[in-house]
Write a protein that holds these residues in place. Structure first.
Motif, short mmCIF file in Angstrom:
data_model
loop_
_atom_site.label_atom_id
_atom_site.label_comp_id
_atom_site.label_asym_id
_atom_site.label_seq_id
_atom_site.Cartn_x
_atom_site.Cartn_y
_atom_site.Cartn_z
N ALA A 70 -3.14 12.54 -3.13
CA ALA A 70 -4.46 12.17 -2.61
C ALA A 70 -4.46 10.75 -2.06
O ALA A 70 -5.45 10.32 -1.47
N ARG A 71 -3.35 10.02 -2.23
CA ARG A 71 -3.32 8.61 -1.83
C ARG A 71 -1.93 8.25 -1.31
O ARG A 71 -0.92 8.43 -2.00
N GLY A 72 -1.88 7.76 -0.06
CA GLY A 72 -0.62 7.38 0.54
C GLY A 72 -0.61 5.92 0.93
O GLY A 72 -1.53 5.17 0.61
N ASP A 115 -3.04 -3.33 7.56
CA ASP A 115 -3.58 -4.38 6.70
C ASP A 115 -4.09 -3.80 5.38
O ASP A 115 -3.91 -4.40 4.32
N GLU A 116 -4.70 -2.63 5.46
CA GLU A 116 -5.25 -2.01 4.26
C GLU A 116 -4.16 -1.36 3.41
O GLU A 116 -4.25 -1.28 2.20
N ARG A 117 -3.15 -0.80 4.08
CA ARG A 117 -1.96 -0.20 3.46
C ARG A 117 -2.25 1.11 2.73
O ARG A 117 -1.74 2.15 3.10
N PHE A 118 -3.02 1.08 1.67
CA PHE A 118 -3.31 2.30 0.94
C PHE A 118 -4.47 3.06 1.60
O PHE A 118 -5.38 2.46 2.14
N PHE A 119 -4.42 4.38 1.55
CA PHE A 119 -5.47 5.19 2.16
C PHE A 119 -5.60 6.52 1.42
O PHE A 119 -4.68 6.98 0.75
N SER A 120 -6.78 7.14 1.57
CA SER A 120 -7.00 8.48 1.03
C SER A 120 -6.43 9.50 2.00
O SER A 120 -6.58 9.37 3.22
N VAL A 121 -5.78 10.52 1.48
CA VAL A 121 -5.15 11.54 2.31
C VAL A 121 -6.19 12.58 2.73
O VAL A 121 -6.78 13.25 1.87
#
Length: 271
Positions: A70-72, A115-121
């Motif tokens: 759920a998070r990449g 810049d944010e790097r992490f994201f919800s898939v």
């Protein structure tokens, strides 16, 4: 990844096609597994990493996080990163050249994701993963450049096409859904907002997204919940209501079914 083949001349041709598909697949995008233990990497290209199953603890230039299906993460080029993969896990990994261009002609460096790097898939990425696996299993060549542009578009929330689609019924429907996730909206409400019948609305969603309007709405709610669980300290019960779930139990059930993770576990992993 191994592709099974049988004997004979036909098998030789099949084997050549398989090798060709695998080589093209691995040129930019691949399905990878990593040995357990901490590894330290740095690359001269950007790298997209999303678990298909399993998890990964990762630190990029001092920023720590936890990857699940759920998070990449999108790792900028030249960033030092160390990670620890869970046993038996598998990941979609894309090694993105610095000069790789998106569908609209911009370079990847223009994405705020770097810049944010992490994201919800998003759900649309799940379909892309299924396509990737199918290409390997069926020994089909893959245009990895096109695949990666679609993937980055899905993740960044940008339109995959440069055509003006914002006035189409489907776009109106999805825009209405996103604006009313905290409300008890129905298929009838969405159809009215899109200017079509409920039957037509179902047809449009099935043709374009291979899912029903209800399933799409649920996925939007889950994506918003994941974002709030990862990026805020709001009580889980408040997040559930803000995302249109009747209570915390309903959110837990939906998230567990869709991503095989509970809200509490996702929040701990994102801390």
């Amino acid at each position: 990844m191994r592709l099974s083949v049988s004997g004979g001349q036909g098998a030789d041709n099949k084997n050549k096609r398989a090798r060709s598909a695998l080589m093209e697949l691995n040129s930019i995008v691949s399905l990878k597994s990593y040995a357990e233990g901490v590894s330290l990497h740095v690359h001269d290209f950007h790298q997209l990493v999303i678990p298909t199953h399993g998890t990964m603890e990762i630190e990029v230039d001092g920023t720590q996080g936890h990857l699940t299906n759920a998070r990449g993460i999108l790792i900028p080029a030249a960033s030092h990163h160390r990670f620890n993969a869970s046993s038996g896990s598998q990941y979609v990994v894309a090694d993105i050249p610095i000069d790789f261009r998106l569908a609209d002609g911009r370079q990847v460096g223009a994405l705020r994701l770097l810049d944010e790097r992490f994201f919800s898939v998003p759900l649309s990425f799940c379909h892309l993963i299924a396509f990737l696996r199918g290409a390997v299993q069926e020994q089909r060549a893959v245009d990895t450049g096109a695949w990666l542009r679609l993937a980055l578009s899905a993740i960044s929330g940008q339109a995959a096409s440069v055509t003006d689609a914002k006035y189409t019924p489907l776009a109106k429907a999805t825009t209405f859904m996103r604006a009313n996730l905290d409300q008890p909206i129905t298929c009838k409400h969405v159809a009215v907002a899109a200017g079509v019948s409920e039957r037509k609305l179902n047809y449009l969603f099935n043709q374009s997204l291979r899912m029903t309007p209800h399933a799409y709405l649920l996925e939007l709610r889950i994506e918003r919940a994941i974002g709030l669980l990862s990026g805020s300290r709001l009580p889980i019960s408040d997040i559930a209501r803000a995302c249109g779930f009747s209570d915390q139990s309903a959110l837990t059930h939906a998230l567990k079914r869709a991503r095989d993770i509970t809200p509490a576990r996702l929040r701990r992993a994102s801390a």
